[in-house]
Scaffold this motif. Structure first.
Motif, PDB file in Angstrom:
ATOM      1  N   ALA A 228     -17.196 -44.554 -22.925  1.00  0.00           N
ATOM      2  CA  ALA A 228     -17.221 -44.052 -21.552  1.00  0.00           C
ATOM      3  C   ALA A 228     -16.868 -42.578 -21.469  1.00  0.00           C
ATOM      4  CB  ALA A 228     -16.265 -44.862 -20.681  1.00  0.00           C
ATOM      5  N   GLY A 229     -16.227 -42.016 -22.470  1.00  0.00           N
ATOM      6  CA  GLY A 229     -15.845 -40.608 -22.441  1.00  0.00           C
ATOM      7  C   GLY A 229     -14.642 -40.319 -21.570  1.00  0.00           C
ATOM      8  N   CYS A 230     -13.826 -41.325 -21.299  1.00  0.00           N
ATOM      9  CA  CYS A 230     -12.617 -41.138 -20.490  1.00  0.00           C
ATOM     10  C   CYS A 230     -11.631 -42.218 -20.900  1.00  0.00           C
ATOM     11  CB  CYS A 230     -12.931 -41.215 -18.997  1.00  0.00           C
ATOM     12  SG  CYS A 230     -13.557 -42.815 -18.456  1.00  0.00           S
ATOM     13  N   GLY A 231     -10.436 -42.107 -20.352  1.00  0.00           N
ATOM     14  CA  GLY A 231      -9.442 -43.119 -20.623  1.00  0.00           C
ATOM     15  C   GLY A 231      -9.749 -44.408 -19.892  1.00  0.00           C
ATOM     16  N   GLU A 232      -9.783 -45.505 -20.608  1.00  0.00           N
ATOM     17  CA  GLU A 232     -10.057 -46.815 -20.019  1.00  0.00           C
ATOM     18  C   GLU A 232      -8.993 -47.804 -20.455  1.00  0.00           C
ATOM     19  OE1 GLU A 232     -14.784 -47.222 -18.992  1.00  0.00           O
ATOM     20  OE2 GLU A 232     -13.930 -48.406 -20.620  1.00  0.00           O
ATOM     21  N   ALA A 233      -8.754 -48.756 -19.607  1.00  0.00           N
ATOM     22  CA  ALA A 233      -7.743 -49.777 -19.868  1.00  0.00           C
ATOM     23  C   ALA A 233      -8.249 -51.118 -19.376  1.00  0.00           C
ATOM     24  CB  ALA A 233      -6.420 -49.421 -19.188  1.00  0.00           C
ATOM     25  N   LEU A 234      -7.770 -52.169 -20.011  1.00  0.00           N
ATOM     26  CA  LEU A 234      -8.061 -53.541 -19.620  1.00  0.00           C
ATOM     27  C   LEU A 234      -6.743 -54.246 -19.369  1.00  0.00           C
ATOM     28  CD1 LEU A 234     -10.753 -54.393 -22.312  1.00  0.00           C
ATOM     29  CD2 LEU A 234     -11.162 -53.706 -19.964  1.00  0.00           C
TER      30      LEU A 234
ATOM     31  N   ARG B 212      -4.617 -40.924 -21.069  1.00  0.00           N
ATOM     32  CA  ARG B 212      -4.916 -42.017 -22.001  1.00  0.00           C
ATOM     33  C   ARG B 212      -3.974 -43.181 -21.704  1.00  0.00           C
ATOM     34  NH1 ARG B 212      -3.352 -43.934 -27.074  1.00  0.00           N
ATOM     35  NH2 ARG B 212      -1.629 -42.443 -27.171  1.00  0.00           N
ATOM     36  N   PRO B 213      -4.478 -44.267 -21.164  1.00  0.00           N
ATOM     37  CA  PRO B 213      -3.609 -45.414 -20.873  1.00  0.00           C
ATOM     38  C   PRO B 213      -3.049 -46.010 -22.161  1.00  0.00           C
ATOM     39  CG  PRO B 213      -5.719 -45.595 -19.742  1.00  0.00           C
ATOM     40  CD  PRO B 213      -5.858 -44.496 -20.740  1.00  0.00           C
TER      41      PRO B 213
END
Length: 1011
Positions: A963-969, A789-790
């Motif tokens: 998305a069902g996953c860790g995402e970052a911007l 998890r970002p």
């Protein structure tokens, strides 16, 4: 001596002075002791005093001993007189002391005190009347102050007039929205940007809010957004506004669909003729459709409150509006009842018994209240004076700028069924009867409905609004569509119980399929985009003549069938509104149009009458926190969090750094994360300027910044401030270059249209981009390939060749680990802390010595007590990092929430900047500002500080439910991104590494640039 005897002795001795003690048995019946008082006992020489250890004992002594009867042979007169003087002083103090109260009658015995003595001095004895009279006169002089400071009763505080004044007083620094009371009961409130806003609900609803955005409707109050109105000739407006935008960044104010008034547009504003430097921030704009009666155009620009002042100053500069129009503070005129108005009042149903003639006592109180000063009325945003100029005009261009902050209420409904909520909560306004049209009315709707063309337009708008019932999802409507409408007061059709709005399939069957298809393909016709909300007079009339809750409840109580609709609709129960469609996610190929919805624009004063009916349709209400998450799920930057090149974004970064630093220092030192050991230089902020400058130096040193074939050299580019890349053409090229040549392991994407063949990535192309955008940052989205998890300010790094080979062998591997760094400042922090404690102790001792010296006691002062005389302990120079390798084999708990079994990790792989930290170490003047676990200023190289080269940082990061996953911007350096893409194999292009600030674990992530 027993406990009872001790208590009895203490009771007898409690009124004695402190220097009078009975250290030995004395005479009977309280006589003098054989050795006198305490002072005498210390100066009697050559006499053996009996019972020295036990003191005075009541009763006969054990063993048959009796009290001595002889007197002391001599006494010291000075000490004897001093002891007697203390006794006399204590006696006088006990006699003259008033018990409890400070009033005069407090000196009387309790059995002589009367309650009436406080206001009638004749009830006091003659000797006390004079003092009581002086005290009474003194209290009368300060009576007004006491009455003002006295807290009012709850009943008085809850009166409407007092509540309004109290609310206005509490809004002097931070303005309240119209829904503030509703939010304050259910939300955690924050004071930001001059407003008091709801941050998050007091109950757990994170997943529920996401489900509402994805499948139903989420409601937000965006009334704190500032609205600026521009009026003037169309050519002059477009000529002035063109200096603030650029076609290279996307559509501008002159877009055809937006200029006609059919679409709402969005654009990023810059300083006058400063593109791509000096950005102000993103704004929304809406043109009023052209009118046959006027050649001037009207434009509304909506922006965040943090950029309001910058926006106004730039607009006034480019429009040449230097002349300020100071408003005259006038009261809102109340329409006088005309004969026609009197007839309307007579036609209304009679009032109930509660409105009968009041009693004489109530009538008298009403007459007294009528002379009082009326409660303060809020003008505009309430944070400015009523005489503050809100209008500026230009005599050269004919443009007029109006500040409409807090003049228009704006609600945002997000979700696929937001149109169903609107169609159930809003009812198009009903036509007035023929008799009402013949009379002259003080309300806007009867006068507006007298013209047949207005009613024909209203019927067309009603037909379009009814077509929304046959639409399955809000994403079917073209993005930015605008629909003007006039609706009845939604409180008249409020349901008795809360329900959930759903699309009605039966009504969808009756809708004309051809009209519905034209609506979904072409949008709302230009004629139906007109609304009476653009007219200031109509807005003021609708606000001033709103039906009060008291009158509405009276009308409901007179219904024959409780709970039925109120018919006919009162003439003042019509409200002009504007429905503006929000397109949702527009860029990229994943989840197109996600987060679409509608914005509801209302005149001020109608916030709560529309808010409660919307809530009764089953919407989920969210605050500022969910606004950030909504932008994160869309993959769009959120203002001002993700705009570091703007003035508002830089200010937000400073505030965020102070907040995170304060939270970090509040924790005990043993519970803080040591970011130096984790190799994190800036855990609370992102040094963007240093990042782009270092990458420019890296390219210059490697010789990749110049190309002899193209003749372009980046060495000649002078250093300048960083900026965020917003060129659509360059973003589309980067989006294609970040995609690998093989689709293995990539998420399935839907291609809507065939894009033109882009330019291939080669060193010559990279050099041309470095020359034009060398100091630019690129907005990107990162998706983790495995778990994790970002977090905020996570580092984006470039993987090495060994890392890519590891990923090829093990596709589900976690990633490499960062070697543990050495904290060279830990010793300095401890030395500074000890010196501070020792300095405080020495200062304390010096103060004690000064007090002792003032009593006349001369003592030898230690020369080492003075800090200036004491030799200071200089900290040793920071040692260089050893090249020996320590093996760390203990499992480490990372911030991702999972425990990783750490293999044998070497502890010596350090950067050159860490090998000589004495060059960047703080001097003696900054020793006190060192914080354990944080790298002090100035920072070393941010790119080469760790074992992996840094590209940028994350500004938003979390586990994405979409998305069902860790995402970052986040943002990365354009120069560094091209440098990394050129060295990656085509089948693994676009793979980067993410590492949280409090973790040593790198995780593979796929970078996506949506354009």
């Amino acid at each position: 001596m027993s406990g009872a005897k001790n208590r009895m002795r203490n009771k007898k001795m409690r009124d004695q002075p402190g220097n009078v003690t009975y250290s030995s048995p004395g005479w009977r019946n309280g006589g003098e002791t054989s050795a006198g008082r305490a002072g005498e006992a210390q100066h009697v020489k050559g006499h053996c005093l009996p019972h020295q250890g036990g003191g005075w004992v009541r009763g006969h002594q054990s063993g048959g001993s009796v009290y001595p009867q002889e007197l002391p042979k001599y006494i010291t007169s000075s000490y004897f007189a001093r002891a007697r003087a203390a006794e006399v002083k204590a006696m006088l103090k006990a006699v003259n002391k008033r018990t409890g109260s400070c009033h005069t009658f407090g000196a009387l015995p309790k059995h002589m005190r009367r309650r009436a003595m406080s206001h009638d001095t004749k009830r006091l004895p003659t000797r006390l009347r004079e003092g009581a009279q002086r005290m009474l006169e003194k209290s009368l002089l300060t009576g007004k102050k006491k009455e003002e400071s006295k807290a009012k009763s709850r009943k008085a505080r809850r009166r409407h007039g007092n509540l309004l004044l109290e609310f206005n007083r509490r809004q002097r620094k931070n303005m309240w929205l119209e829904t503030h009371i509703w939010h304050a009961k259910r939300f955690h409130m924050l004071k930001k940007w001059g407003y008091c806003l709801g941050d998050r609900p007091t109950f757990k609803c994170y997943r529920a809010c996401y489900r509402a955005m994805s499948s139903h409707c989420l409601l937000q109050d965006l009334s704190y957004y500032c609205c600026v109105e521009l009026q003037g000739p169309e050519e002059e407006l477009l000529s002035a506004l063109s200096r603030l935008t650029s076609k290279d960044a996307g559509p501008t104010f002159a877009a055809v669909q937006c200029l006609s008034g059919r679409r709402q547009g969005s654009v990023v504003l810059y300083g006058s003729d400063q593109y791509p430097a000096q950005p102000l921030g993103p704004v929304l704009f809406l043109w009023r459709p052209r009118s046959e009666s006027s050649t001037d155009r009207q434009l509304w620009i909506w922006g965040h409150p943090t950029l309001k002042q910058d926006l106004l100053s730039e607009l006034r500069a480019v429009c040449q509006c230097s002349e300020a129009v100071v408003p005259v503070p006038v009261t809102v005129p109340v329409p006088e009842p005309t004969p026609a108005g009197a007839a309307e009042a007579a036609a209304m149903p009679p009032k109930g018994p509660a409105h009968k003639q009041a009693s004489s006592r109530k009538r008298k109180r009403a007459e007294q209240d009528s002379d009082a000063q009326p409660a303060k009325k809020i003008f505009g945003d309430g944070t400015r004076s009523p005489t503050c100029p809100v209008t500026w005009k230009s005599a050269l261009t004919g443009i007029v700028i109006n500040d409409l902050t807090m003049e228009i209420v704006r609600y945002r409904l997000i979700g696929p069924l937001s149109h169903s909520v609107l169609t159930e909560a809003l009812c198009p306004a009903t036509d007035c009867d023929v008799e009402a049209k013949k009379r002259q009315s003080c309300f806007w709707w009867p006068e507006h409905s007298k013209q047949e063309q207005n009613m024909a337009l209203h019927r067309e708008q009603t037909d379009v609004f009814q077509l929304l019932k046959g639409v399955y999802s809000s994403t079917e409507i073209p993005g930015g569509s605008v629909l003007g409408l006039t609706v009845d007061d939604p409180r008249l059709t409020l349901p008795r119980m809360r329900c959930k709005a759903e699309p009605d399939l039966q009504q969808a069957i009756g809708v004309d399929e051809e009209k519905r298809r034209a609506l979904t393909l072409q949008g709302v016709p230009e004629r139906c985009c007109q609304s009476a909300l653009w007219d200031r007079n109509v807005r003021d009339n609708a606000t001033d003549n709103k039906i009060t809750e008291k009158e509405l409840n009276r009308m409901r109580s007179e219904l024959l069938v409780p709970g039925s609709c109120l018919k006919p609709t009162p003439p003042q129960g019509r409200v002009p509104v504007l429905l503006v469609h929000q397109p949702g996610k527009q860029l990229g190929q994943e989840m197109p149009s996600w987060g679409a919805g509608w914005d509801l624009l209302l005149p001020k004063g109608w916030g709560m009458p529309f808010w409660v009916p919307l809530v009764y349709r089953g919407v989920r209400v969210a605050g500022l926190q969910m606004s950030v998450k909504h932008s994160q799920h869309k993959g769009a930057p959120h203002f001002p969090h993700d705009f570091p090149d703007c003035t508002a974004g830089a200010r937000f970064q400073d505030e965020q750094q102070a907040e995170l630093m304060n939270k970090f220092t509040r924790r005990p030192p043993g519970k803080r994360t040591n970011y130096i050991k984790h190799g994190c230089l800036a855990p609370f902020r992102c040094p963007w300027q240093q990042l782009v400058e270092e990458w420019a130096e890296i390219v210059k040193e490697t010789g990749e910044g110049s190309d002899t074939q193209t003749g372009v050299e980046t060495d000649s580019v002078p250093p300048r401030r960083f900026s965020v890349l917003r060129s659509r053409k360059v973003m589309r090229q980067l989006s294609v270059w970040c995609k690998p040549s093989s689709s293995k392991g990539q998420r399935l994407q839907r291609t809507t249209q065939r894009a033109p063949q882009p330019i291939s990535l080669c060193p010559a192309t990279a050099v041309s981009l470095w020359a034009s955008h060398g100091h630019s940052l690129v907005w990107a989205r990162f998706s983790l390939l495995a778990k994790g998890r970002p977090e905020l300010h996570a580092m984006v790094c470039v993987p090495t060749d060994e890392d890519l080979r590891l990923l090829s062998r093990e596709p589900r591997c976690m990633g490499p680990q960062e070697p543990l760094h050495v904290d060279h400042f830990r010793k300095r922090v401890k030395i500074a802390r000890k010196a501070k404690k020792k300095k405080g102790g020495k200062a304390k001792e010096a103060s004690v010595e000064q007090v002792v010296g003032s009593d006349g006691v001369a003592e030898k002062q230690d020369s080492t007590s003075d800090p200036s005389q004491r030799p200071t302990e200089q900290p040793s120079s920071v040692p260089a990092l050893t090249q020996t390798q320590e093996v760390v084999s203990t499992p480490s708990r990372t911030s991702d929430g999972d425990t990783d079994a750490t293999p044998a990790v070497p502890k010596a792989s350090v950067a050159p900047s860490d090998q000589d930290p004495s060059a960047s170490a703080p001097g003696p003047a900054t020793e006190e500002r060192l914080v354990l676990g944080l790298w002090p200023e100035p920072l070393p190289s941010v790119t080469s500080h760790c074992s992996r080269v840094t590209l940028g940082w994350v500004t938003q990061g979390d586990f994405s439910l979409a998305a069902g996953c860790g995402e970052a911007l986040g943002l990365v350096s354009l120069t560094g991104l091209l440098h990394a893409l050129l060295r990656q194999p085509p089948e693994q292009r676009g793979l980067l590494l993410l590492r949280n600030p409090s973790s040593l674990q790198y995780r593979f992530a796929k970078v996506t640039i949506e354009a």
